[in-house]
Write a protein that holds these residues in place. Sequence first.
Motif, short mmCIF file in Angstrom:
data_model
loop_
_atom_site.label_atom_id
_atom_site.label_comp_id
_atom_site.label_asym_id
_atom_site.label_seq_id
_atom_site.Cartn_x
_atom_site.Cartn_y
_atom_site.Cartn_z
N LEU A 7 41.10 23.77 39.44
CA LEU A 7 40.27 22.58 39.44
C LEU A 7 39.97 22.18 40.88
O LEU A 7 40.89 22.03 41.69
CB LEU A 7 40.99 21.43 38.73
N GLY A 8 38.70 22.03 41.20
CA GLY A 8 38.33 21.64 42.57
C GLY A 8 36.84 21.40 42.65
O GLY A 8 36.15 21.30 41.63
N ARG A 9 36.35 21.31 43.88
CA ARG A 9 34.92 21.11 44.11
C ARG A 9 34.43 22.13 45.13
O ARG A 9 35.08 22.34 46.15
CB ARG A 9 34.65 19.69 44.61
N LEU A 56 47.16 25.14 35.27
CA LEU A 56 46.06 24.78 36.15
C LEU A 56 46.55 24.64 37.59
O LEU A 56 47.62 24.08 37.84
CB LEU A 56 45.47 23.44 35.70
N ASN A 57 45.76 25.19 38.51
CA ASN A 57 45.93 24.90 39.93
C ASN A 57 44.93 23.82 40.31
O ASN A 57 43.88 23.68 39.68
CB ASN A 57 45.69 26.13 40.80
N VAL A 58 45.24 23.07 41.35
CA VAL A 58 44.37 21.99 41.82
C VAL A 58 44.18 22.15 43.32
O VAL A 58 45.13 22.40 44.06
CB VAL A 58 44.99 20.60 41.54
N THR A 59 42.94 22.04 43.76
CA THR A 59 42.66 22.18 45.18
C THR A 59 41.78 21.02 45.66
O THR A 59 41.50 20.08 44.92
CB THR A 59 42.02 23.55 45.49
N VAL A 83 49.45 17.03 44.28
CA VAL A 83 49.73 18.01 43.21
C VAL A 83 48.78 19.18 43.36
O VAL A 83 47.58 18.99 43.55
CB VAL A 83 49.55 17.35 41.82
N ASN A 84 49.31 20.40 43.28
CA ASN A 84 48.43 21.57 43.28
C ASN A 84 48.66 22.47 42.06
O ASN A 84 48.01 23.49 41.92
CB ASN A 84 48.59 22.38 44.57
N THR A 85 49.59 22.07 41.18
CA THR A 85 49.90 22.85 39.98
C THR A 85 50.16 21.89 38.82
O THR A 85 50.92 20.94 38.97
CB THR A 85 51.14 23.73 40.20
N VAL A 86 49.52 22.16 37.69
CA VAL A 86 49.73 21.34 36.49
C VAL A 86 50.28 22.22 35.38
O VAL A 86 49.70 23.26 35.06
CB VAL A 86 48.42 20.66 36.03
N LEU A 94 51.18 16.40 30.47
CA LEU A 94 50.82 17.13 31.68
C LEU A 94 51.79 16.75 32.80
O LEU A 94 51.96 15.56 33.09
CB LEU A 94 49.39 16.79 32.12
N CYS A 95 52.40 17.75 33.42
CA CYS A 95 53.35 17.51 34.51
C CYS A 95 52.82 18.12 35.80
O CYS A 95 52.41 19.29 35.82
CB CYS A 95 54.73 18.08 34.18
N GLY A 96 52.81 17.33 36.86
CA GLY A 96 52.32 17.79 38.15
C GLY A 96 53.42 18.34 39.04
O GLY A 96 54.52 17.78 39.09
#
Length: 242
Positions: A7-9, A56-59, A83-86, A94-96
Motif C-alpha cells: 500500500l502506497g502512492r 500487506l506492506n505499507v510504504t 507501520v510498514n507491515t500489516v 489488523l495488527c501493525g
Amino acid sequence: MRTFGLLGRNIDYSFSRKYFSEKFQKENIDAEYRNFDVDSIEKFPYVLRNNIISGLNVTIPYKEEIIPFLDHLDPHSREIQAVNTVKFEKDGSLCGYNTDYWGFLESLKPFLKPHHKKAIILGTGGASKAIAYALKLLEIDYQFVSRKKAAHIFSYKELNKEIFENHTLVINCTPLGTFPNTDNYPDVPVEYFSKNHLVFDLVYNPSETRLMQLAAEKGATTLNGLRMLELQAEKAWEIWNS
C-alpha cells in the motif's frame, strides 16, 4: 492463491513487488504480490473491501497515516509510531508491525566499530523514526538533521568539522540521490568524511549513490539500503506466516 501487497502512492518502482514475486516463483509458493496504489489513505477501507489480502506492506506516505485504521500495534511499531507491515489476524483484526528497524539493525551490525558511538540521521520523515529506534536499541546516541533547526535537531547549515568528527555514523533517510536524480545528495560538508566514518544510505537505486561515492573518496565505509530492504521483507513474511 493467497494475495499479498504493498500500500502506497506512486509505487510503480516498488522493490517489494519484484522481491516477493521472485520469491514466490523461486520457492514455488502459490501466491501473488500486488501494488495497491492509492492517492489517499482514506481509500484503504475500499482496498480491504474489494480484495482478499493475506498480508500487506505499507510504504511512503502512509506508514504513519495507516495507524488509525489498525486494531493493534506490536510494541516496536507502537514506540516508533510508524507501520510498514500489516498482519491480518484470524479474528479479522489488523495488527501493525515495523520491520524497517529490524532490517536496518541487522544490516548495520556487522559493520559497526567501537568508535561508532554517535550518529547523525539525515531527514526526519517516517523512515528516520525506525532508524532512531534501532540506534536506541544499539545504545548509539543520535541527532537528527533537518532543513530547519529545532530542539535536538541540527540544521544542515550547522554541520561542521567538529560535529562530523564526533558523529562517525551517518545515515541518509532522505530520497536524495535516488534514480534518476543520481547527482543529488544531502547538503552535508562531504569534505569532513574520514576513514572513521560509516555512511549508510537507505537509497538502493543506484547501488552507489553520490553521497556514498563522496564519502568513499575520503576513506569512509559505505552501505546502501538493499540488504535492509531484503531483511525487512523476510521479517514481514515471517510475521504474516506466524
